[in-house]
Design a protein around this motif. Sequence first.
Motif, PDB file in Angstrom:
ATOM      1  N   LYS A  31       0.834  -1.199   0.000  1.00 19.11           N
ATOM      2  CA  LYS A  31       0.000   0.000   0.000  1.00 19.11           C
ATOM      3  C   LYS A  31       0.870   1.250   0.000  1.00 19.11           C
ATOM      4  CE  LYS A  31      -3.492   2.447   2.699  1.00 19.11           C
ATOM      5  NZ  LYS A  31      -4.363   2.404   3.902  1.00 19.11           N
ATOM      6  N   ASP A  34       3.120   1.557  -3.207  1.00 15.83           N
ATOM      7  CA  ASP A  34       2.366   2.063  -4.350  1.00 15.83           C
ATOM      8  C   ASP A  34       2.143   3.568  -4.258  1.00 15.83           C
ATOM      9  OD1 ASP A  34       2.227  -0.449  -5.457  1.00 15.83           O
ATOM     10  OD2 ASP A  34       0.222  -0.891  -4.669  1.00 15.83           O
ATOM     11  N   GLN A  35       2.227   4.110  -3.048  1.00 13.98           N
ATOM     12  CA  GLN A  35       2.053   5.545  -2.857  1.00 13.98           C
ATOM     13  C   GLN A  35       3.381   6.299  -2.924  1.00 13.98           C
ATOM     14  OE1 GLN A  35      -0.056   5.994   0.844  1.00 13.98           O
ATOM     15  NE2 GLN A  35      -1.971   5.191   0.022  1.00 13.98           N
TER      16      GLN A  35
END
Length: 199
Positions: A31, A34-35
């Motif tokens: 998560k 991906d950011q």
Amino acid sequence: MIALRAKKNKYFLIKVFEPFELQVREVFGLKFYDQGFEVVGVDFISIPAEEFFKEHNLSFKIRELPWAKVYESSDQRIKIYVADIFSVEPEEVGKFDVIWARADYTNVKMAEREKYSKLMKQLCKEKFLYFLCTLQFEVLVGRLDTPPRPLSHEETKKLYGDWCKVDLIEEEDARKFYPGFKSSGTDPISESYFILTPK
């Protein structure tokens, strides 16, 4: 243990020691990756590190340090150090703005809690946010010092209270997460969530 470091020196640290915690690592690790975060991890053995990269189709290389083997993605935004947690060198992994510690104390031997908390403090930057999750349950007579281990609210404050603010933000029944406890005679069991910040 795994750590996440964002661009512009923003950091997240997730510590993972058991298979259940490995699943937490994968969810949060990807998560934040991906950011745009850099992910830094520590695990005891190589297999979870290799599986992490292969299962998510991430190319990687391996390099050796005196105290660890490092699995590193080609873009250098994911690093997993294979080493004992107490071998971690803060100078190598850096300091962190945010520590995300889900149930890590359930895996730390009771005699090593002071040592572990000292290491976590060394990994924090001057301004930080530390998310800490702990378990509370009655230890049965004769039970060995094996995971999962409880950590009382009083001991949490003893480990960190002189160093930072310790705020309990939520407490819930944890039997749904640890169904085996009821059959072993350990009931009830609760899980507590703390936020630690500078004084």
